[in-house]
Enzyme design. Structure first.
Site, PDB file in Angstrom:
ATOM      1  N   TYR A 199      72.591  33.024  93.581  1.00  0.00           N
ATOM      2  CA  TYR A 199      73.137  32.295  94.718  1.00  0.00           C
ATOM      3  C   TYR A 199      72.220  32.535  95.903  1.00  0.00           C
ATOM      4  O   TYR A 199      71.930  33.688  96.237  1.00  0.00           O
ATOM      5  CB  TYR A 199      74.556  32.795  95.027  1.00  0.00           C
ATOM      6  N   ASP A 255      64.699  36.486  97.007  1.00  0.00           N
ATOM      7  CA  ASP A 255      65.878  36.477  97.870  1.00  0.00           C
ATOM      8  C   ASP A 255      66.446  37.893  97.857  1.00  0.00           C
ATOM      9  O   ASP A 255      67.160  38.288  96.934  1.00  0.00           O
ATOM     10  CB  ASP A 255      66.896  35.458  97.335  1.00  0.00           C
ATOM     11  N   LYS A 302      72.094  40.236 105.830  1.00  0.00           N
ATOM     12  CA  LYS A 302      73.044  41.354 105.670  1.00  0.00           C
ATOM     13  C   LYS A 302      72.633  42.620 106.449  1.00  0.00           C
ATOM     14  O   LYS A 302      72.829  42.688 107.640  1.00  0.00           O
ATOM     15  CB  LYS A 302      73.230  41.670 104.191  1.00  0.00           C
TER      16      LYS A 302
END
Ligand code: HOZ
Length: 430
Positions: free
Chosen positions: A144, A239, A267
């Site tokens: 994702y 990613d 994050k």
């Protein structure tokens, strides 16, 4: 467990917010329950509106590696608050955070701040296309990379949780240039790159997949991606929104010794405030506007509050032994959870990379999205609800990871293992 206040808030939210939530997974639908509403948090604990407390393994889906309300982070945000909240103009703080990122991640020579992981991946792909002059991108099933149109193909996280293969609203033509291949399948990527390598702008991958549950790369997978991208002039994008500063100070790329051309972060680098970033080789990054022609912009990019929270967080991570201590704790937890399942005679496949953990209710090893989807989702749901009742707050989906923080101590972890033993035992007899 009392939950009247959360229930009332959810009823109100359902009237005015789609699904009652601002991000789908937290609606808890796949585990057949409703979300608890968080009142406040401290260390590794979250407290809901009904006064229940939980040991938190969501950690805001990864950023809270120091635990909630770490004094250094609160102090940094408070001090920057006195300067103002947003200027839409450069500050010293964004340079400082960029320097810290570049020092920690050697493959990053220049970096651009954005506001979320989604923005980082979307922008990195535009950059790869602009740099190579090619359109086609390769991703992997179950990974994702946020909710940009071109990436909503066989995606993990909420897309997997809700069993949505793509999404209405994404025109077919927008995903016509996206190839999604099985994760960890070295032969498949070799074949595709052999046939179409000269058309591939980039290969984007979660070097450790954290959005189909936790799935580690098999030996040779990341090496192959690096070799093939190099050979074909394609950009390799890691990613590391989840794994950056999480599985090691230099991210998964330092753990596995593979350098991508471009890295996406998010994050942890925002210390709990909304931040993303993408960075990489100078010759590629120089293509971004205003230095180059590839356009990307944002009013809140480099926001001073977010930068200060990120700087304070990354500073703490440089303490000697930080990752070793976290690793030991995570290992204790992972071993305890696996033993709890084994003792109860329940088939569980555990995974741990640094302080990210995964637990599949599956008798076979999980190497890709198909394996992950073959897990016993009902069993996961019962486990999730049992743990919640015992004061342990897990991600409400089989297709997410658990995150440990420095604020979890031996007592919290042992309490979690004990809860798992009791819940697993109950599952066995149900
Ligand atoms: N999709 C994200 C986790 N992989 C965030 C989920 C949320 O915030 O609800």
């Amino acid at each position: 467990m009392k939950c009247e206040k959360s229930q009332k808030l959810f009823e109100r939210a359902l009237e005015i917010i789609p699904g009652g939530v601002n991000s789908p997974v937290r609606a808890c639908r796949s585990v057949g329950t409703e979300p608890i509403f968080i009142a406040h948090a401290e260390g590794c604990l979250v407290f809901d509106e009904d006064g229940n407390s939980f040991i938190d393994y969501i950690g805001s889906w990864g950023p809270m590696i120091l635990g909630h309300r770490h004094p250094a982070v609160i102090e940094a945000i408070s001090s920057v608050l006195k300067r103002g909240t947003s200027f839409g103009a450069p500050t010293d703080l964004e340079i400082k955070l960029a320097e810290m990122i570049i020092d920690a991640v050697p493959s990053i020579e220049m970096v651009r701040m954005v506001n979320s992981g989604t923005e980082a991946t979307m922008s990195a792909i535009r950059l790869a296309r602009g740099f190579t002059g090619r359109d086609t991108i390769v991703k992997f099933d179950g990974c994702y990379h946020g909710h940009a149109d071109a990436l909503l193909v066989e995606a993990g996280s909420g897309v997997a949780t809700l069993s949505i293969p793509g999404s209405p609203g994404v025109p077919k033509s927008f995903v016509a240039h996206t190839l999604s291949l099985p994760y960890n399948d070295i032969d498949c990527i070799k074949k595709v790159m052999g046939e179409q390598g000269d058309k591939i702008a980039c290969i984007i991958v979660e070097p450790v997949a954290g959005n189909m549950g936790l799935v580690a790369p098999v030996d040779g997978f990341l090496e192959t991606l690096r070799e093939l991208s190099e050979k074909n002039g394609s950009i390799l994008i890691f990613d590391e929104v989840m794994t950056g500063f999480r599985v090691a100070h230099g991210g998964a790329q330092s753990l596995y010794g593979i350098s991508p051309h471009v890295t996406c972060l998010g994050k942890i680098i925002g210390g709990g405030l909304p931040v993303g970033a993408y960075g990489g080789k100078r010759e590629i990054m120089e293509h971004i506007a205003p230095q180059g022609p590839v356009y990307q912009a944002g009013t809140l990019s480099g926001n001073p509050l977010a930068m200060s929270a990120g700087i304070a967080t990354l500073t703490q991570l440089m303490e000697p032994g930080f990752y070793e201590t976290l690793d030991e704790k995570a290992d204790h937890l992972a071993t305890g959870l696996e033993k709890a399942a084994e003792n109860a005679g329940i088939d569980v496949m555990g995974a741990r990379i640094g302080s990210m953990l995964g637990l599949f209710f599956n008798e076979k090893s999980v190497l890709n999205f198909d394996d992950a989807k073959a897990s016993d989702l009902e069993m996961f749901s019962a486990f999730y609800n049992g743990m919640l009742q015992k004061g342990v707050y897990l991600a409400p989906s089989q297709f997410e990871a658990l995150f440990l923080s420095a604020a979890h101590n031996r007592e919290h972890i042992d309490a979690t293992i004990k809860a798992a033993e009791e819940v697993m035992d109950g599952l066995k007899h149900s």
